[in-house]
Write an enzyme that holds these catalytic residues in place. Structure first.
Site, PDB file in Angstrom:
ATOM      1  N   THR A  28       0.868  -1.023  -0.021  1.00 50.41           N
ATOM      2  CA  THR A  28      -0.036  -0.096   0.177  1.00 50.41           C
ATOM      3  C   THR A  28       0.826   1.253  -0.045  1.00 50.41           C
ATOM      4  O   THR A  28       1.815   1.229   0.537  1.00 50.41           O
ATOM      5  CB  THR A  28      -1.036   0.243   1.353  1.00 50.41           C
ATOM      6  OG1 THR A  28      -1.743  -1.217   1.201  1.00 50.41           O
ATOM      7  CG2 THR A  28      -1.945   1.157   1.308  1.00 50.41           C
ATOM      8  N   GLY A  29       0.181   2.351  -0.813  1.00 51.45           N
ATOM      9  CA  GLY A  29       1.422   3.690  -0.729  1.00 51.45           C
ATOM     10  C   GLY A  29       1.375   4.190  -2.166  1.00 51.45           C
ATOM     11  O   GLY A  29       0.995   3.604  -3.191  1.00 51.45           O
ATOM     12  N   SER A  30       1.987   5.473  -1.986  1.00 51.40           N
ATOM     13  CA  SER A  30       2.145   5.782  -3.325  1.00 51.40           C
ATOM     14  C   SER A  30       3.270   5.323  -4.297  1.00 51.40           C
ATOM     15  O   SER A  30       2.942   5.208  -5.401  1.00 51.40           O
ATOM     16  CB  SER A  30       2.652   7.565  -3.046  1.00 51.40           C
ATOM     17  OG  SER A  30       3.953   7.366  -2.141  1.00 51.40           O
ATOM     18  N   THR A  31       4.287   4.689  -3.933  1.00 53.70           N
ATOM     19  CA  THR A  31       5.099   3.919  -4.514  1.00 53.70           C
ATOM     20  C   THR A  31       4.746   2.711  -5.064  1.00 53.70           C
ATOM     21  O   THR A  31       4.818   2.408  -6.279  1.00 53.70           O
ATOM     22  CB  THR A  31       6.524   3.721  -4.025  1.00 53.70           C
ATOM     23  OG1 THR A  31       7.134   4.800  -3.284  1.00 53.70           O
ATOM     24  CG2 THR A  31       7.433   3.267  -4.792  1.00 53.70           C
ATOM     25  N   GLY A  97       0.361   4.853   5.977  1.00 55.45           N
ATOM     26  CA  GLY A  97      -1.016   4.939   5.468  1.00 55.45           C
ATOM     27  C   GLY A  97      -1.933   4.247   6.256  1.00 55.45           C
ATOM     28  O   GLY A  97      -3.034   3.911   5.589  1.00 55.45           O
ATOM     29  N   GLU A 103      -0.131  -5.583   6.101  1.00 56.43           N
ATOM     30  CA  GLU A 103       0.980  -5.610   5.461  1.00 56.43           C
ATOM     31  C   GLU A 103       1.959  -6.550   5.934  1.00 56.43           C
ATOM     32  O   GLU A 103       2.545  -7.314   5.602  1.00 56.43           O
ATOM     33  CB  GLU A 103       1.879  -4.019   5.392  1.00 56.43           C
ATOM     34  CG  GLU A 103       1.014  -3.084   4.632  1.00 56.43           C
ATOM     35  CD  GLU A 103       1.510  -1.783   4.692  1.00 56.43           C
ATOM     36  OE1 GLU A 103       1.200  -0.885   3.874  1.00 56.43           O
ATOM     37  OE2 GLU A 103       2.357  -1.473   5.851  1.00 56.43           O
TER      38      GLU A 103
END
Length: 217
Positions: A28-31, A97, A103
């Site tokens: 999860t996340g922008s990258t 996040g 995760e």
């Protein structure tokens, strides 16, 4: 090169590690969002993905990648996720996040954990980034008091609930000299669901996007 461009380059580099992998663990996340964008072109060569959050699940479904429940698969060959901080031992702080528990579960169920970050996430020692802790709501104040005893300054992430229906407190000013020991100690506090220290199960490979290209560790 902007930070977002570095993230995109790092996400693209992770594709090398999922060739021939039928089911991919996706963080999860922008990258990771960039990684999902690249994953679209590989839809025909993968059976699907195990997702670490409802947000990632929605994004995967939106681009036509089947999402598979972890209970329906055995060991995941490769898990790709980002981090808020990563040290030279490939130990991380995650959970900015809010998806730290899922995760951590997917990471534990995976044979290889590939962490993708830009150079700003590289640190010598963990702790500058506030440490997220997912807590059962009734235990929030108790866990916060316990963290004060450990030298931290807890801040409740107000009006936020995790995908599991729990709350998060972010711990500032915590001295994390021994990440494995601290991870165990915090996880043993009654009411803690999961702490955002990923030290007992660190990354196997860290891909770092820098101005000089992709650094693999």
């Amino acid at each position: 090169m902007t930070q977002d461009e570095l993230k995109r380059k790092t996400a693209e580099a992770a594709l090398e590690y999922i060739k021939g992998v039928p089911i991919v663990g996706v963080g999860t996340g922008s990258t990771v969002n960039h990684f999902i964008d690249f994953l679209v072109d590989m839809r025909s060569s993968i059976d699907g993905a195990v997702s670490s959050s409802e947000t990632t699940t929605a994004r995967l479904k939106e681009v036509g990648i089947p999402v598979i429940d972890l209970n329906s698969v055995g060991e995941i060959e490769v898990y790709v996720d980002g981090a808020d901080e990563v040290n030279p031992l490939k130990q991380m702080i995650k959970g900015g996040g809010g998806a730290l528990t899922r995760e951590k579960i997917v990471a534990a169920a995976s044979k290889t954990f590939v962490c993708i970050v830009d150079a700003s996430k590289e640190v010598d020692a963990l702790g500058d980034y506030p440490l997220p802790i997912e807590v059962i709501p009734m235990a929030r104040s108790y866990v916060a008091r316990e963290m004060v005893k450990m030298g931290g300054r807890p801040v409740w992430r107000e009006d936020y609930f995790t995908d599991n229906g729990n709350e998060i407190i972010d711990i500032h000013n915590l001295d994390i000299r021994e990440p494995i020991a601290m991870e165990k100690t915090i996880n043993n506090i009654p009411g803690v669901v999961s702490v955002g220290i990923f030290a007992e199960r660190p990354a196997d490979i860290v891909l770092i996007g820098s101005e000089n290209g992709i650094i693999s560790k």
